[in-house]
Design a protein around this motif. Sequence first.
Motif, mmCIF file in Angstrom:
data_model
loop_
_atom_site.group_PDB
_atom_site.id
_atom_site.type_symbol
_atom_site.label_atom_id
_atom_site.label_comp_id
_atom_site.label_asym_id
_atom_site.label_seq_id
_atom_site.Cartn_x
_atom_site.Cartn_y
_atom_site.Cartn_z
ATOM 1 N N MET A 91 43.925 -164.423 25.666
ATOM 2 C CA MET A 91 43.653 -163.146 26.334
ATOM 3 C C MET A 91 43.800 -163.365 27.839
ATOM 4 O O MET A 91 43.557 -164.468 28.330
ATOM 5 C CB MET A 91 42.246 -162.635 26.023
ATOM 6 C CG MET A 91 41.992 -162.329 24.567
ATOM 7 S SD MET A 91 40.469 -161.357 24.307
ATOM 8 C CE MET A 91 39.195 -162.534 24.732
ATOM 9 N N ALA A 121 50.117 -161.435 25.883
ATOM 10 C CA ALA A 121 48.962 -160.866 26.589
ATOM 11 C C ALA A 121 49.378 -160.345 27.960
ATOM 12 O O ALA A 121 48.947 -159.271 28.401
ATOM 13 C CB ALA A 121 47.867 -161.926 26.730
ATOM 14 N N HIS A 141 46.044 -154.808 23.028
ATOM 15 C CA HIS A 141 46.617 -155.882 22.222
ATOM 16 C C HIS A 141 48.127 -155.759 22.248
ATOM 17 O O HIS A 141 48.674 -154.654 22.368
ATOM 18 C CB HIS A 141 46.101 -155.797 20.777
ATOM 19 C CG HIS A 141 46.341 -157.046 19.989
ATOM 20 N ND1 HIS A 141 47.578 -157.388 19.481
ATOM 21 C CD2 HIS A 141 45.493 -158.052 19.637
ATOM 22 C CE1 HIS A 141 47.488 -158.539 18.841
ATOM 23 N NE2 HIS A 141 46.231 -158.971 18.915
ATOM 24 N N TRP A 142 48.787 -156.899 22.148
ATOM 25 C CA TRP A 142 50.260 -156.893 22.167
ATOM 26 C C TRP A 142 50.844 -155.957 21.113
ATOM 27 O O TRP A 142 51.838 -155.281 21.353
ATOM 28 C CB TRP A 142 50.758 -158.320 21.946
ATOM 29 C CG TRP A 142 52.239 -158.446 21.734
ATOM 30 C CD1 TRP A 142 52.878 -158.908 20.634
ATOM 31 C CD2 TRP A 142 53.273 -158.127 22.672
ATOM 32 N NE1 TRP A 142 54.240 -158.903 20.799
ATOM 33 C CE2 TRP A 142 54.510 -158.419 22.054
ATOM 34 C CE3 TRP A 142 53.271 -157.608 23.967
ATOM 35 C CZ2 TRP A 142 55.722 -158.224 22.692
ATOM 36 C CZ3 TRP A 142 54.497 -157.408 24.598
ATOM 37 C CH2 TRP A 142 55.689 -157.713 23.963
ATOM 38 N N SER A 155 51.567 -166.418 22.824
ATOM 39 C CA SER A 155 50.431 -165.497 22.881
ATOM 40 C C SER A 155 50.107 -165.141 24.324
ATOM 41 O O SER A 155 49.739 -164.005 24.629
ATOM 42 C CB SER A 155 49.216 -166.139 22.197
ATOM 43 O OG SER A 155 48.140 -165.238 22.125
ATOM 44 N N TYR A 156 50.265 -166.133 25.240
ATOM 45 C CA TYR A 156 50.038 -165.873 26.660
ATOM 46 C C TYR A 156 51.003 -164.808 27.182
ATOM 47 O O TYR A 156 50.596 -163.840 27.843
ATOM 48 C CB TYR A 156 50.205 -167.160 27.457
ATOM 49 C CG TYR A 156 50.324 -166.937 28.953
ATOM 50 C CD1 TYR A 156 49.198 -166.746 29.736
ATOM 51 C CD2 TYR A 156 51.575 -166.898 29.568
ATOM 52 C CE1 TYR A 156 49.305 -166.529 31.106
ATOM 53 C CE2 TYR A 156 51.694 -166.681 30.928
ATOM 54 C CZ TYR A 156 50.558 -166.499 31.693
ATOM 55 O OH TYR A 156 50.683 -166.271 33.041
ATOM 56 N N GLY A 170 44.531 -158.086 28.385
ATOM 57 C CA GLY A 170 45.634 -158.111 27.435
ATOM 58 C C GLY A 170 45.376 -159.185 26.391
ATOM 59 O O GLY A 170 44.895 -160.271 26.720
ATOM 60 N N ILE A 171 45.672 -158.878 25.135
ATOM 61 C CA ILE A 171 45.428 -159.824 24.038
ATOM 62 C C ILE A 171 46.745 -160.160 23.359
ATOM 63 O O ILE A 171 47.498 -159.263 22.950
ATOM 64 C CB ILE A 171 44.446 -159.249 23.000
ATOM 65 C CG1 ILE A 171 43.164 -158.766 23.684
ATOM 66 C CG2 ILE A 171 44.140 -160.274 21.918
ATOM 67 C CD1 ILE A 171 42.204 -158.049 22.746
ATOM 68 N N GLY A 172 47.041 -161.457 23.236
ATOM 69 C CA GLY A 172 48.238 -161.899 22.538
ATOM 70 C C GLY A 172 47.973 -162.112 21.057
ATOM 71 O O GLY A 172 46.826 -162.092 20.600
#
Length: 538
Positions: free
Chosen positions: A185, A294, A311-312, A290-291, A276-278
């Motif tokens: 995140m 995010a 979220h992505w 994931s980075y 932001g969430i990956g």
Amino acid sequence: MYKIMIVDDEYLERKALSIILKNRCSVKDIEIVGKVANGEEAIEIAKENEIDIIFIDIRMPKKDGLQAIKEIKSILPEARFVIMTAYDEFEYVQEALKLNIEEYLLKPVKPEKVNSVIEKIVEKIKKRREEEQVKEKLKEKLDMVLPYIKMSFVFDLIFLDIDTVEEIKNRTSFFNINDLPSAVMIADIDKFARRTVDQDEIERQLLKKKVFSIIKEFAVDYPSLMIVPMSSDKIIILYFGNQIYDNKHIKNWLRQIANKMVDNIKERTNFTIKIGIGSYYDDPKVVGRSYYEALGAIRNSFLLGERSVIHWEDVKNQDYEDLAYPYDIERKLLEKLKSNKTNQLLELIDTLFENWQIDDNFNSMLVKSRLLELLGVLSRSAVEAGANYKDVSPVNYKYTQQLFDINTIIDLKEWLYSLCIKLFKKINEVDEKFKEKIIYGGVKYINLNYTNDISLSEAAEVSNLSVHYFSRVFKKEMGCTFKEYITTLRIESAKRKLKNEDENISNIAKEVGYNNSGYFSRVFKEYEGISPSTYRNS
């Protein structure tokens, strides 16, 4: 000060030992904190005092000495015990040895024996206290550098692609984490640069620290989270664990935690944040994806209005999906900025826009949001390369305002080119005397440590500079590169040592910083035109 307790059911024995300790003991900084007649009273005293040494009789009413020792040890594990008895009883000695008793004294105790026991025990206590002080200092130092160790790990994991799961396990074990990293995140402070443009750097950093400290509190309640600051207004929250956490799918659990973070920041500061969430990845080697997801979620949050947690998956299927962000080109732009090279700048900007596949009907808001992010990245890199933050901050504000009024591709390219040139100038405006002053610490460090395996980053850290900026200023001020300077110091030192014909050349090589004597000879010949042995004989 060493605190002592005497436990004996015979009054005269307590009195005699007390007199010996006060008047016949060579150790003067002792204090008798209790003189009691049975084990139960001794336990009560132990609960209220940090006692170092306890003289205790074996046979006493209510609770004997061995029973009392067992209970006191659970209260004061570092206490030292000396048992006393009028009988030389083997069974008691055996039981006492199991309890790690320091000494076993027969009554009546002799002053010289008591003194000897006290001296020996005090010496052990001193040693333990010294070791504890060393450990405490090491812990303090570790606590100071631990955030940087975490930052280094996260940076390597996300940007440098750690090769093996084994390496990741080895590094996470240092933080006492058994699970593997699997999702990222990113918390971003809303409009931080614009809202703090009139504040000095110390005030800005204190505000950032307050936001970071609030988010970091979540790592205490949720050990599966590692929270580290980035060199910007963003904070990375790295999740370690499986796809199901607390009976929830990780996507939902991370949303829940992120919303709590957002609410906490809003309640306790004057700022708001977006998170932001990956996606979750079961392969920790690819958690870098994931980075970037995010980051992409934050960059495109405007598509979802006022939502603070994105979220992505919320944005990946939007119509901007074809507009992939060219991180490789961004990286090249940063390298140009940090190395102070303007060649191919226009070409890179053209390539950037080509990768975005922008035509006459381009999404103006989307491109501007990407350029705003790039502005922040470039500005921070300029500061890392040596520009004064107070000079860069107004540039940031000015170009942010300009961007909102630009609506053509040509003008956007010109805007980005002008920004880069302006930042180049800010980097080069640093006063020459200031450069000499800040480089001095690094040079002094090299002069003192050139025989060791030191790195450019170490010297830069001593000068409180980024590696890029230190390298550039060092070459300009010293007239050579870092490596050339160290080599020159080593060769000159070797030449002085070679005048001593009794000293072995292999030893000289090691003394000046070369573990391999063959390599030393090659370097020496390259610099001097002759081998070390020929130089010695000339």
